[in-house]
Design a protein around this motif. Structure first.
Motif, PDB file in Angstrom:
ATOM      1  N   LYS A   1       0.827  -1.220   0.000  1.00  8.90           N
ATOM      2  CA  LYS A   1       0.000   0.000   0.000  1.00  8.90           C
ATOM      3  C   LYS A   1       0.857   1.264   0.000  1.00  8.90           C
ATOM      4  CE  LYS A   1      -3.211  -0.082   3.175  1.00  8.90           C
ATOM      5  NZ  LYS A   1      -4.044  -0.435   4.353  1.00  8.90           N
TER       6      LYS A   1
ATOM      7  N   TYR B   1      -6.238  -5.770  -4.411  1.00 10.46           N
ATOM      8  CA  TYR B   1      -6.433  -5.114  -3.121  1.00 10.46           C
ATOM      9  C   TYR B   1      -5.985  -3.667  -3.259  1.00 10.46           C
ATOM     10  CZ  TYR B   1      -6.083  -4.123   1.867  1.00 10.46           C
ATOM     11  OH  TYR B   1      -6.239  -3.578   3.117  1.00 10.46           O
ATOM     12  N   GLU B   2      -6.930  -2.751  -3.159  1.00  7.30           N
ATOM     13  CA  GLU B   2      -6.646  -1.311  -3.230  1.00  7.30           C
ATOM     14  C   GLU B   2      -5.765  -0.954  -4.426  1.00  7.30           C
ATOM     15  OE1 GLU B   2      -5.684   0.621   0.443  1.00  7.30           O
ATOM     16  OE2 GLU B   2      -7.102  -0.626   1.578  1.00  7.30           O
TER      17      GLU B   2
END
Length: 146
Positions: A28, A65-66
């Motif tokens: 992230k 994911y994101e």
């Protein structure tokens, strides 16, 4: 500066403990800072040492994911750990991570980075780095000792 990173980790979201949260946070942070992150990982299994029902029912839910592309490959998940089952687990991970790499466009990779505590990730990162003629790095997390 390298913009396309292949992150290899035995554990990743949705695993709530061990290296999973660290690998997830690293991916992230890299994504937030403008890097294109391609994640190569196994199937969710830790800390339960079994595959969650939700994953078996809907594995495609765990393909991203994101904004991070996730390539997951099946591997052996022992129900309990001992020297033999850990060895079989690591060998299975090496094979599955190598198999999963075939689904990622190698032309995009500028850096191979591995995070975690499994030997498999380091072995695969080094061999892929050599194959791609790109640098690699290892972030060791969660060392175990007696």
């Amino acid at each position: 500066m390298s913009k396309n990173i292949l992150l290899i980790s035995t554990n990743f979201w949705p695993e709530p403990s061990g290296s999973g949260p660290y690998a997830t946070d690293l991916a992230k942070i890299l994504k937030f800072n403008g890097y294109s992150v391609h994640l190569l990982t196994g199937i969710p299994h830790y800390p339960w040492w079994e595959i969650p029902i939700d994953y078996t029912r809907n594995p495609s839910h765990y393909d991203s994911y994101e904004g991070i592309e996730i390539v997951r490959e099946k591997h052996y998940v022992p129900s309990h750990l001992n020297v033999i089952s850990r060895f079989l687990f690591e060998i299975s991970l090496v094979r599955s991570l190598r198999r999963g790499f075939k689904r990622i466009s190698a032309a995009k990779i500028d850096l191979v980075l591995v995070i975690g505590s499994s030997l498999a990730g380091g072995i695969v990162a080094k061999s892929l780095s050599k194959k791609l003629s790109t640098p690699y790095g290892i972030v060791v997390h969660d060392l175990a000792g007696q």
